[in-house]
Scaffold this motif. Sequence first.
Motif, PDB file in Angstrom:
ATOM      1  N   LEU B 177       3.417  -4.269   1.746  1.00 18.19           N
ATOM      2  CA  LEU B 177       2.465  -3.932   2.807  1.00 18.19           C
ATOM      3  C   LEU B 177       1.030  -4.045   2.308  1.00 18.19           C
ATOM      4  N   LEU B 179      -2.778  -2.300   2.679  1.00 21.02           N
ATOM      5  CA  LEU B 179      -3.219  -0.908   2.809  1.00 21.02           C
ATOM      6  C   LEU B 179      -3.216  -0.468   4.268  1.00 21.02           C
ATOM      7  N   ASP B 180      -3.368  -1.405   5.190  1.00 21.53           N
ATOM      8  CA  ASP B 180      -3.325  -1.042   6.609  1.00 21.53           C
ATOM      9  C   ASP B 180      -1.967  -1.374   7.234  1.00 21.53           C
ATOM     10  N   GLY B 181      -0.937  -1.457   6.392  1.00 13.65           N
ATOM     11  CA  GLY B 181       0.427  -1.485   6.900  1.00 13.65           C
ATOM     12  C   GLY B 181       0.895  -2.802   7.491  1.00 13.65           C
ATOM     13  N   ARG B 182       0.192  -3.879   7.170  1.00 14.90           N
ATOM     14  CA  ARG B 182       0.588  -5.183   7.716  1.00 14.90           C
ATOM     15  C   ARG B 182       1.554  -5.895   6.770  1.00 14.90           C
ATOM     16  N   VAL B 308       7.889   0.663  -1.980  1.00 16.39           N
ATOM     17  CA  VAL B 308       6.780   0.017  -1.276  1.00 16.39           C
ATOM     18  C   VAL B 308       5.853  -0.623  -2.297  1.00 16.39           C
ATOM     19  N   LEU B 310       2.365  -1.865  -2.366  1.00 11.66           N
ATOM     20  CA  LEU B 310       1.192  -1.705  -1.519  1.00 11.66           C
ATOM     21  C   LEU B 310       0.033  -2.508  -2.104  1.00 11.66           C
ATOM     22  N   SER B 313      -5.425  -4.377   0.003  1.00 14.16           N
ATOM     23  CA  SER B 313      -6.084  -5.358   0.866  1.00 14.16           C
ATOM     24  C   SER B 313      -5.987  -4.883   2.299  1.00 14.16           C
ATOM     25  N   LEU B 314      -6.891  -5.390   3.117  1.00 11.89           N
ATOM     26  CA  LEU B 314      -6.881  -5.079   4.543  1.00 11.89           C
ATOM     27  C   LEU B 314      -6.786  -6.383   5.325  1.00 11.89           C
ATOM     28  N   LEU B 315      -6.064  -6.319   6.432  1.00  8.20           N
ATOM     29  CA  LEU B 315      -5.967  -7.491   7.310  1.00  8.20           C
ATOM     30  C   LEU B 315      -6.539  -7.194   8.693  1.00  8.20           C
ATOM     31  N   GLY B 316      -6.390  -5.951   9.160  1.00  6.14           N
ATOM     32  CA  GLY B 316      -6.979  -5.577  10.449  1.00  6.14           C
ATOM     33  C   GLY B 316      -6.196  -6.082  11.651  1.00  6.14           C
ATOM     34  N   ALA B 320       3.161  -5.622  12.051  1.00  3.16           N
ATOM     35  CA  ALA B 320       3.307  -4.371  11.319  1.00  3.16           C
ATOM     36  C   ALA B 320       4.459  -4.485  10.330  1.00  3.16           C
ATOM     37  N   ILE B 322       6.508  -2.159   9.455  1.00  2.45           N
ATOM     38  CA  ILE B 322       7.664  -1.363   9.883  1.00  2.45           C
ATOM     39  C   ILE B 322       7.762  -1.449  11.401  1.00  2.45           C
TER      40      ILE B 322
END
Lengths: 362, 362
Positions: B177, B179-182, B308, B310, B313-316, B320, B322
Amino acid sequence: MSRADTEATTPCTTMSCTTEAERAALHHALDLAAAPGVPAGPNPRVGCVLLAPDGRILGEGRHRGAGTAHAEVDALRSATGPVRGATALVTLEPCDHHGRTGPCTQALRDAGIARVVVARRDPNPVAAGGLDTLREAGIDVAVSEDPQLTARAEELLRGWEHGLVHHRPLVTAKLALTLDGRAAAADGTSRWITGPAARAEVHDLRECCDAVLVGTGTARLDAPQLTARHEDGTLRARQPLRVVMGEGEAPALPTLPGAGEALRLRTRDPEAALEDLFDRGIRHVLVEGGPTLAAAFLTAGLVDELIVHLAPSLLGAGPAGIGDLGITTITDRLDLELRDLRPLPTPDGPTDLRLLLQPRTR
Amino acid sequence: MSRADTEATTPCTTMSCTTEAERAALHHALDLAAAPGVPAGPNPRVGCVLLAPDGRILGEGRHRGAGTAHAEVDALRSATGPVRGATALVTLEPCDHHGRTGPCTQALRDAGIARVVVARRDPNPVAAGGLDTLREAGIDVAVSEDPQLTARAEELLRGWEHGLVHHRPLVTAKLALTLDGRAAAADGTSRWITGPAARAEVHDLRECCDAVLVGTGTARLDAPQLTARHEDGTLRARQPLRVVMGEGEAPALPTLPGAGEALRLRTRDPEAALEDLFDRGIRHVLVEGGPTLAAAFLTAGLVDELIVHLAPSLLGAGPAGIGDLGITTITDRLDLELRDLRPLPTPDGPTDLRLLLQPRTR
């Protein structure tokens, strides 16, 4: 290159070591500088303690904001007896320039101070060079190399120093996320994603920043107070400016006795908001959310550090913790550098993680 | 309560300590048991080393699966000289029952073995009690208390032990994932969210599990090989059964020389899938994804541990990591217990985090 510039990067080999009593007094000077009576903002937060050769404290002072006496002069004035031969412990290198007040180097010389120990050199080229002037005047000088003192002084001054270099406030963004990146459940509920330790840190952050910033969405949905509170809900002595920014509709922040001033910025442009806040003397901004505001600051490259409180929970649905960053493909992802990582244990509950990150490409 | 049950929980105060040579030989026995020639599945993986009083290795053996000789007998057969008076180092307590083979306790007595040291007691009540029988026959016995040996033996046997207790395979789920769960960017690209260290662990996991499981969506979108590979891309010696489960359409897994068998399970029910796999002798399943399959196993309460990876990084935006867990409000969130946390540094790249979690309510 001026002499001040050279000195700032050259180790002072002629400096002496500090004693334990001096380090204790420097910690006390840092406490004075960090106290709520010392305003944050465009002036550095400085404290000063005068120590007799036998270890007695002869005076103590702090700088209370623009136009008032510097900490050194405040300490000299507080002394009830003679200070000749004393040591001055100052959290920041004494200034050497004529601003609204005279140079502190002169005041220390005039008072017969024998030794000056500082926790941090002055990075401001206009005011720097104080230690050299003092040494040339025959005063013994030292910079503490104690890592704890250095870290405390850096922490206390970093908003001010950031402003000197970048001409905008330091920006800390804070996010509370589940492991799957959600900021709330599908029905919008979010209290509480994280545990008490993470929530207490938010109040620490509010207390140490000059301003707290939320978007209109958060102002509408969460109706936050944006005050720095103790665990029992009472207000802390230092309170940040409370700012709602954005072009959308939002209710006014509640008027609360003891809370910081409330400000409405009718822009969604992070750069414009920071310029406005800088002009108001703000040097450290906490961006608390929501997802759209955090995304706007990240996209603009205006986040200096990101604190993520990560809850070891899954929701599987609900609003994302970060809004659209304009990223469509994996190679364009926004990479962050992990600077610090620690667990925030909750008694009888899940252990949140605290991540301190910095955007990689700046 | 049978004698075996009592013994399994009572410390053996009459046991002697182990020597350094014995601990080294036990590590060697664990290597033998972990080697690719020893099949995973419904039988425990066991290794055995015979040590002469002067420290020479007299024989070594391993159990190669149902119907073949147990490790102790295999080791006794391998010896080219006399073994009377030798010490047998066995990764698991010798069996004391007549199954498809005779009891190992009898074989060790008949061979004149003087001492038996084991890394782990047998938790299977049918086969346990071996150490007591040996002790009663005048053979010196010991259980290693070395934490490293205990951990290795537990790791090697945990799928098998889980099956004894729960009558279904142990389930490890793995997620990568941001950091923003993508799990991927908006255009579906996901190579690579995580760095080489995290990706290498996936191959370690595939190698140590009996089966790797993906949903039809992942089989369609990623066309994975589901093989355990070395860093250079070559296949490892041990390969898992490769399983695609779900009711949707999916291409067949590629036929690759050296890869594990491919299996298609036409169910989307995790319980049914695990029952089928257990009947096939599978004792440890790695659920690799995608988001829907991971969510199905989590919702069914059938994930024993979640790993996990992790990425900082961020994708925005993007899929998802999950899928829907059927959770609509914050108090119903799925809490996990953080069991282990460590960084997985990448040279010149961001440091991924590895979290080992267990669902809290089981």
